[in-house]
Scaffold this active site. Structure first.
Site, PDB file in Angstrom:
ATOM      1  N   HIS A 387      -3.458  -1.450 -13.818  1.00 16.05           N
ATOM      2  CA  HIS A 387      -2.143  -2.018 -13.505  1.00 16.05           C
ATOM      3  C   HIS A 387      -1.244  -0.980 -12.838  1.00 16.05           C
ATOM      4  O   HIS A 387      -0.628  -1.230 -11.805  1.00 16.05           O
ATOM      5  CB  HIS A 387      -1.510  -2.539 -14.791  1.00 16.05           C
ATOM      6  CG  HIS A 387      -0.128  -3.082 -14.644  1.00 16.05           C
ATOM      7  ND1 HIS A 387       0.161  -4.415 -14.707  1.00 16.05           N
ATOM      8  CD2 HIS A 387       1.064  -2.456 -14.444  1.00 16.05           C
ATOM      9  CE1 HIS A 387       1.468  -4.599 -14.558  1.00 16.05           C
ATOM     10  NE2 HIS A 387       2.041  -3.421 -14.401  1.00 16.05           N
ATOM     11  N   GLU A 388      -1.166   0.200 -13.441  1.00 15.76           N
ATOM     12  CA  GLU A 388      -0.270   1.231 -12.910  1.00 15.76           C
ATOM     13  C   GLU A 388      -0.717   1.724 -11.537  1.00 15.76           C
ATOM     14  O   GLU A 388       0.093   1.926 -10.638  1.00 15.76           O
ATOM     15  CB  GLU A 388      -0.167   2.396 -13.885  1.00 15.76           C
ATOM     16  CG  GLU A 388       0.414   2.025 -15.236  1.00 15.76           C
ATOM     17  CD  GLU A 388       1.685   1.212 -15.137  1.00 15.76           C
ATOM     18  OE1 GLU A 388       2.461   1.394 -14.175  1.00 15.76           O
ATOM     19  OE2 GLU A 388       1.912   0.382 -16.026  1.00 15.76           O
ATOM     20  N   HIS A 391       0.223  -0.627  -8.844  1.00 13.97           N
ATOM     21  CA  HIS A 391       1.603  -0.425  -8.369  1.00 13.97           C
ATOM     22  C   HIS A 391       1.621   0.610  -7.257  1.00 13.97           C
ATOM     23  O   HIS A 391       2.363   0.485  -6.268  1.00 13.97           O
ATOM     24  CB  HIS A 391       2.493   0.047  -9.522  1.00 13.97           C
ATOM     25  CG  HIS A 391       3.022  -1.051 -10.383  1.00 13.97           C
ATOM     26  ND1 HIS A 391       3.616  -2.180  -9.875  1.00 13.97           N
ATOM     27  CD2 HIS A 391       3.067  -1.176 -11.740  1.00 13.97           C
ATOM     28  CE1 HIS A 391       4.004  -2.958 -10.875  1.00 13.97           C
ATOM     29  NE2 HIS A 391       3.676  -2.379 -12.021  1.00 13.97           N
ATOM     30  N   TYR A 402      11.096  -4.227  -5.787  1.00 16.34           N
ATOM     31  CA  TYR A 402      10.937  -4.443  -7.211  1.00 16.34           C
ATOM     32  C   TYR A 402      12.121  -5.198  -7.805  1.00 16.34           C
ATOM     33  O   TYR A 402      12.857  -4.682  -8.661  1.00 16.34           O
ATOM     34  CB  TYR A 402      10.726  -3.109  -7.917  1.00 16.34           C
ATOM     35  CG  TYR A 402      10.042  -3.226  -9.249  1.00 16.34           C
ATOM     36  CD1 TYR A 402       8.747  -3.721  -9.348  1.00 16.34           C
ATOM     37  CD2 TYR A 402      10.678  -2.838 -10.418  1.00 16.34           C
ATOM     38  CE1 TYR A 402       8.108  -3.824 -10.569  1.00 16.34           C
ATOM     39  CE2 TYR A 402      10.053  -2.937 -11.644  1.00 16.34           C
ATOM     40  CZ  TYR A 402       8.767  -3.438 -11.712  1.00 16.34           C
ATOM     41  OH  TYR A 402       8.141  -3.548 -12.935  1.00 16.34           O
ATOM     42  N   GLU A 411       4.526  -7.122  -9.792  1.00 14.50           N
ATOM     43  CA  GLU A 411       3.959  -7.093 -11.137  1.00 14.50           C
ATOM     44  C   GLU A 411       2.697  -7.948 -11.236  1.00 14.50           C
ATOM     45  O   GLU A 411       1.721  -7.569 -11.884  1.00 14.50           O
ATOM     46  CB  GLU A 411       4.990  -7.573 -12.156  1.00 14.50           C
ATOM     47  CG  GLU A 411       5.977  -6.508 -12.584  1.00 14.50           C
ATOM     48  CD  GLU A 411       5.302  -5.345 -13.299  1.00 14.50           C
ATOM     49  OE1 GLU A 411       4.282  -5.561 -13.984  1.00 14.50           O
ATOM     50  OE2 GLU A 411       5.795  -4.216 -13.158  1.00 14.50           O
ATOM     51  N   ASP A 485      15.498  -7.814 -16.561  1.00  9.74           N
ATOM     52  CA  ASP A 485      14.127  -7.701 -16.049  1.00  9.74           C
ATOM     53  C   ASP A 485      14.094  -7.682 -14.520  1.00  9.74           C
ATOM     54  O   ASP A 485      13.183  -8.219 -13.903  1.00  9.74           O
ATOM     55  CB  ASP A 485      13.266  -8.849 -16.593  1.00  9.74           C
ATOM     56  CG  ASP A 485      11.781  -8.671 -16.305  1.00  9.74           C
ATOM     57  OD1 ASP A 485      11.309  -7.519 -16.301  1.00  9.74           O
ATOM     58  OD2 ASP A 485      11.099  -9.687 -16.065  1.00  9.74           O
ATOM     59  N   HIS A 490       8.749  -9.230 -14.668  1.00  7.16           N
ATOM     60  CA  HIS A 490       7.649  -9.329 -15.625  1.00  7.16           C
ATOM     61  C   HIS A 490       7.486 -10.745 -16.163  1.00  7.16           C
ATOM     62  O   HIS A 490       6.421 -11.078 -16.701  1.00  7.16           O
ATOM     63  CB  HIS A 490       7.869  -8.393 -16.812  1.00  7.16           C
ATOM     64  CG  HIS A 490       7.802  -6.949 -16.459  1.00  7.16           C
ATOM     65  ND1 HIS A 490       8.919  -6.177 -16.246  1.00  7.16           N
ATOM     66  CD2 HIS A 490       6.744  -6.139 -16.249  1.00  7.16           C
ATOM     67  CE1 HIS A 490       8.546  -4.944 -15.940  1.00  7.16           C
ATOM     68  NE2 HIS A 490       7.236  -4.896 -15.936  1.00  7.16           N
TER      69      HIS A 490
END
Length: 566
Positions: A387-388, A391, A402, A411, A485, A490
């Site tokens: 996931h990271e 990004h 974002y 995301e 958020d 998310h």
């Protein structure tokens, strides 16, 4: 380049799995597909001017040019300027970035400018087939800026702009690195501003990767958002270690014979230099400090080649998982590291105390140890690393902003690639949940197959349809303000997640990865919304597998079933 082996899967991702559920393949579009449209898809993008949205146009005429380059792209746009609402593409678009992909298609990307000053987030790409016929044009172009008599001379100094930006986000005196500043034209809330775009990056207990837009004449802070995306002398060696969950890991490490901690003068480091054309995979130790100036921290070391004690386990997983994700992108997508050009992959473990998060800060991955109640050390999850690092791939490709729908796409693509690298299921974060969380019913962070099985935070409930669960369909969309958020990055991402799941169940994870990777690296733009994502992902399936192919129909079906129909 295709994978030559199946990567063993373990688990999650950071901003943020249950028995082994292999993806099934179907040879027919699901019979219960719902074509029901959500009439307000774009109305939920409260930050967008409805007349200044990303566009995607398939060229039916498929005009052929001698070359696919800047000159032909501008000539094509000039010939069709009424269609694209451009008066003077030759002067309103800057120099081209030209790329060619492995399908033989050429993509000519042009940045919108005003007197040489870039218009933030606005670019137009002309896509050619291998015969130099124009197949499609997509992007975002601000007609008002082209026509407006807008001065591009700043009266505020860049230094003053930097100081205003730092003060606006309570940046500490000491930063990880000097903030960057670029003069841009920034369209925001129906006005076009000449502004300094300032990036201020800092860590600590409340880390930030802030983008601040400061009016280059008045000094007013126009807009700001935090883009922190949460979730030699060395010789190559082989080592081993034990992960957080007890898994044995074979590791690529290095050793140095200069000044050791043992009598033999040898130290072993979690630094992998075994991959050709990669600047290395590094794992660092923050030593449970919040000292942002110290990141990435101390290179993790041991007096021997076995990393087995409890303190070393999070580092073992971070190091091992980083290599697995690197190999996925290289073997499945022929991408060499996060930026595609072999940049070093850096991870830091033991960040802060009881820190319940992991994040990509624009430069590296950072993992907390968890509080032992909700999370165990977050580096235990393979899909956390996936996931990271996704990004990071997004940062160096589509650059999805974002916030709001573009941030939700950011995301979602990280969740999707987390589930693709971790092939076992469609859950995100099952292997980092602590016993108390599991006992309470929170077995993972998010689910692509059934997003609505988990509740959102109480602060978000009033902005949805009232059921208080993660949305699976546009009828359940959360119309969140920026301060919650980042506008739902998310929360609303789960709608795109579910669309990908529906498609993946029909065509399998490998093909799904090919389609979504192409969309991310070829068609998506910084301010793409859900509608533009539908067009981009479907077009990617058509490029790869053909119009009306099973794969293209399954991709369309995924979006239809979640209410993104146009």
């Amino acid at each position: 380049m295709k994978r030559k082996h199946v990567i063993p899967m373990a688990v999650l991702s950071s901003a943020l799995l249950m028995g082994t559920v292999a993806p099934t393949q179907s040879h027919a579009i699901s019979e219960n597909a719902s074509p029901k449209a959500h009439a307000q898809i774009q109305q939920n993008s409260v930050h967008k001017d409805k007349d200044n949205r990303p566009f995607f146009v398939q060229e039916k005429q498929k005009e052929k040019y001698t070359k696919a380059n800047e000159a032909s792209a501008k000539a094509h746009l000039n010939k069709n300027k009424e269609k694209y609402k451009m008066n003077d593409p030759e002067h309103s678009l800057g120099q081209a970035e030209v790329t060619k992909d492995d399908l033989g298609m050429t993509h000519v990307k042009l940045q919108q400018e005003k007197n040489g000053v870039p218009v933030e987030g606005h670019q137009v790409t002309v896509h050619y087939d291998k015969e130099n016929k124009v197949q499609a044009v997509n992007g975002q172009f601000n007609e008002a800026i082209e026509q407006e008599d807008l001065s591009t001379n700043a009266s505020l100094s860049e230094t003053s702009g930097l100081e205003i930006a730092k003060e606006s986000v309570d940046a500490p005196e000491q930063l990880v690195e000097s903030p960057s500043s670029t003069l841009v034209i920034y369209p925001f809330q129906d006005e076009n501003h000449l502004a300094y775009k300032v990036n201020v990056n800092f860590l600590g207990e409340d880390p930030g990767n802030w983008f601040v837009y400061v009016d280059a004449n008045t000094g007013e802070v126009i807009d700001k958002y935090n883009a922190l995306m949460h979730a030699d002398g060395y010789q190559s060696s082989k080592g081993s270690g034990t992960g957080v969950l007890g898994d044995h890991r074979n590791l690529h490490i290095t050793h140095s014979n200069e000044k050791g901690v043992e009598a033999n003068g040898t130290d072993f480091y979690l630094y992998d230099k075994s991959h050709e054309n990669l600047d290395g995979i590094y794992t660092y130790d923050a030593q449970n400090s919040w000292d942002y100036t110290a990141l990435p921290g101390k290179l993790f070391s041991s007096p021997n080649a076995s990393f087995n004690d409890d303190y070393e386990k999070p580092a073992v997983d971070a190091h091992y998982n980083s290599e697995q994700v690197y190999e996925y992108y290289l073997e499945e997508h022929d991408r060499n590291s996060i930026d595609g050009e072999g940049m070093a992959i850096k991870s830091t473990v033991h960040y802060g105390e009881d820190y319940n998060n992991a994040f990509w800060n624009g430069r590296q991955m950072t993992y907390g140890d968890g509080d032992g109640e909700f999370f165990i050390p977050l580096s235990a999850g393979l899909d956390v690393a996936a996931h990271e690092m996704a990004h990071g791939v997004t940062t160096y490709s589509a650059g999805l902003k974002y916030r709001f729908q573009s941030g939700a796409l950011n995301e979602a693509f990280s969740d999707i690639f987390g589930a693709l690298v971790d092939e076992d299921d469609w859950e995100i974060g099952e292997d980092i949940m602590a016993e108390e969380a599991v006992a309470s019913g929170r077995t993972s962070l998010r689910s692509l197959s059934n997003p609505s099985k988990f509740p959102v935070g109480a602060d978000y409930v009033p902005y949805g349809d009232g059921n208080g669960m993660y949305p699976s369909h546009m009828d359940e969309y959360y119309d969140l303000p920026l301060e919650l958020d980042n506008g739902g990055v998310h929360i609303n991402s789960s709608i795109i997640n579910h669309a990908a799941y529906i498609t993946g169940e029909q065509i399998g994870k490998e093909k799904l990865g090919q389609v979504y990777y192409r969309a991310l690296t070829v068609y998506l733009q910084p301010e793409s919304d859900f509608s533009h994502a539908r067009e981009s992902v479907i077009q990617s399936a058509v490029d790869l597998y053909g119009e009306n192919s099973e794969e293209a129909l399954a991709t369309e079906d995924g979006f239809n079933q979640v209410g993104i129909t146009e």
